[in-house]
Write a protein that holds these residues in place. Structure first.
Motif, mmCIF file in Angstrom:
data_model
loop_
_atom_site.group_PDB
_atom_site.id
_atom_site.type_symbol
_atom_site.label_atom_id
_atom_site.label_comp_id
_atom_site.label_asym_id
_atom_site.label_seq_id
_atom_site.Cartn_x
_atom_site.Cartn_y
_atom_site.Cartn_z
ATOM 1 N N LEU A 41 1.031 -1.245 0.125
ATOM 2 C CA LEU A 41 -0.065 0.010 -0.195
ATOM 3 C C LEU A 41 0.820 1.216 -0.112
ATOM 4 O O LEU A 41 1.820 1.724 0.886
ATOM 5 N N SER A 42 0.714 2.143 -1.065
ATOM 6 C CA SER A 42 1.351 3.323 -1.143
ATOM 7 C C SER A 42 0.494 4.397 -0.986
ATOM 8 O O SER A 42 -0.698 4.678 -1.298
ATOM 9 N N ILE A 43 0.625 5.085 0.210
ATOM 10 C CA ILE A 43 0.099 6.574 0.378
ATOM 11 C C ILE A 43 1.155 7.632 0.344
ATOM 12 O O ILE A 43 1.728 7.855 0.937
ATOM 13 N N GLY A 44 0.491 8.537 -0.596
ATOM 14 C CA GLY A 44 1.639 9.820 -0.559
ATOM 15 C C GLY A 44 2.893 9.228 -1.143
ATOM 16 O O GLY A 44 3.099 8.390 -2.113
ATOM 17 N N CYS A 45 3.784 9.652 -0.448
ATOM 18 C CA CYS A 45 5.283 9.046 -0.746
ATOM 19 C C CYS A 45 5.815 7.794 0.014
ATOM 20 O O CYS A 45 6.823 7.457 0.189
ATOM 21 N N GLN A 46 4.810 7.391 0.960
ATOM 22 C CA GLN A 46 5.212 6.220 1.718
ATOM 23 C C GLN A 46 4.789 4.760 1.126
ATOM 24 O O GLN A 46 3.501 4.791 0.763
ATOM 25 N N THR A 47 5.473 3.978 1.031
ATOM 26 C CA THR A 47 5.159 2.586 0.597
ATOM 27 C C THR A 47 5.522 1.494 1.727
ATOM 28 O O THR A 47 6.738 1.441 1.990
ATOM 29 N N HIS A 48 4.488 0.754 2.063
ATOM 30 C CA HIS A 48 4.909 -0.240 3.152
ATOM 31 C C HIS A 48 3.792 -1.447 2.918
ATOM 32 O O HIS A 48 2.789 -1.304 2.160
ATOM 33 N N THR A 49 4.163 -2.469 3.525
ATOM 34 C CA THR A 49 3.181 -3.702 3.357
ATOM 35 C C THR A 49 2.074 -3.175 4.184
ATOM 36 O O THR A 49 2.091 -2.536 4.924
ATOM 37 N N LEU A 50 0.896 -3.896 4.054
ATOM 38 C CA LEU A 50 -0.205 -3.862 4.673
ATOM 39 C C LEU A 50 -0.068 -4.061 6.229
ATOM 40 O O LEU A 50 -0.794 -3.037 6.999
ATOM 41 N N ASP A 51 0.469 -4.927 6.386
ATOM 42 C CA ASP A 51 0.632 -5.044 7.934
ATOM 43 C C ASP A 51 1.374 -4.211 8.603
ATOM 44 O O ASP A 51 1.054 -3.918 9.634
ATOM 45 N N LYS A 52 2.532 -3.799 8.023
ATOM 46 C CA LYS A 52 3.232 -2.417 8.510
ATOM 47 C C LYS A 52 2.279 -1.277 8.720
ATOM 48 O O LYS A 52 2.017 -0.644 9.705
ATOM 49 N N TRP A 53 1.220 -0.889 7.555
ATOM 50 C CA TRP A 53 0.564 0.153 7.898
ATOM 51 C C TRP A 53 -0.454 0.186 9.139
ATOM 52 O O TRP A 53 -0.648 0.850 9.664
ATOM 53 N N ILE A 54 -0.997 -1.306 9.112
ATOM 54 C CA ILE A 54 -1.968 -1.592 10.280
ATOM 55 C C ILE A 54 -1.376 -1.434 11.626
ATOM 56 O O ILE A 54 -2.186 -0.827 12.810
ATOM 57 N N ASN A 55 -0.088 -1.586 11.721
ATOM 58 C CA ASN A 55 0.521 -1.791 13.023
ATOM 59 C C ASN A 55 1.353 -0.141 13.291
ATOM 60 O O ASN A 55 1.988 -0.221 14.446
ATOM 61 N N PHE A 56 1.500 0.604 12.510
ATOM 62 C CA PHE A 56 2.042 1.944 12.678
ATOM 63 C C PHE A 56 1.238 2.640 13.827
ATOM 64 O O PHE A 56 0.171 2.508 14.077
ATOM 65 N N THR A 57 1.981 3.065 14.920
ATOM 66 C CA THR A 57 1.487 3.980 15.983
ATOM 67 C C THR A 57 1.116 5.432 15.180
ATOM 68 O O THR A 57 1.247 5.849 14.310
ATOM 69 N N ASP A 58 0.248 5.979 16.022
ATOM 70 C CA ASP A 58 -0.216 7.418 15.779
ATOM 71 C C ASP A 58 0.980 8.301 15.767
ATOM 72 O O ASP A 58 0.823 9.266 14.922
#
Length: 144
Positions: free
Chosen positions: A96-113
């Motif tokens: 999943l790429s959002i703006g200039c950030q690209t990560h796996t879905l699992d990583k996105w889900i687990n990012f802290t606020d």
């Protein structure tokens, strides 16, 4: 000889014998116009496709692992893209790429606020809280 051109200014980014030769891995194809290209079976692994136009391209069996898909206009099949408010979103399988950030879905889900907020202060966290559930659902649907 095929010329891959910058989609904004028309300058040649790369010249290749054929798009069917199969290997464009680790290539810098950022800002390229690859619309309507037959990229089936092409190795694009690790390539920079940032801000490229892949609309109507054939990406069947292409290897896109590790490629930068930030701000990519997808082909609607292997790579989907959409604009949601502030950010361009592209996704391929569990990437999943959002703006200039690209990560796996699992990583996105687990990012802290705090991690999300650090990506784009004063914008990212509110946007993520509003759109997280929708995006996670969309990408998970593609994985199944």
């Amino acid at each position: 000889m095929i010329q891959i051109k910058n989609r904004y200014n028309g300058n040649v980014i790369k010249e290749v014998e054929s798009l069917s030769t199969g290997n464009l891995s680790n290539s810098d194809l950022s800002y390229s116009d690859l619309s309507y290209s037959n990229l089936s079976y092409i190795n694009l692994r690790g390539s920079n496709l940032r801000d490229s136009d892949l609309s109507n391209s054939n990406l069947n069996y292409s290897d896109l692992r590790g490629s930068d898909l930030s701000c990519v206009i997808g082909n609607g099949i292997e790579i989907k893209s959409l604009q949601i408010g502030t950010y361009m979103v592209s996704y391929h399988k569990d990437i999943l790429s959002i703006g200039c950030q690209t990560h796996t879905l699992d990583k996105w889900i687990n990012f802290t606020d705090e991690e999300i907020d650090a990506m784009d202060r004063d914008t990212a966290l509110d946007w993520w809280k509003l759109n997280k559930d929708i995006l996670v659902t969309l990408v998970k649907r593609e994985i199944q």
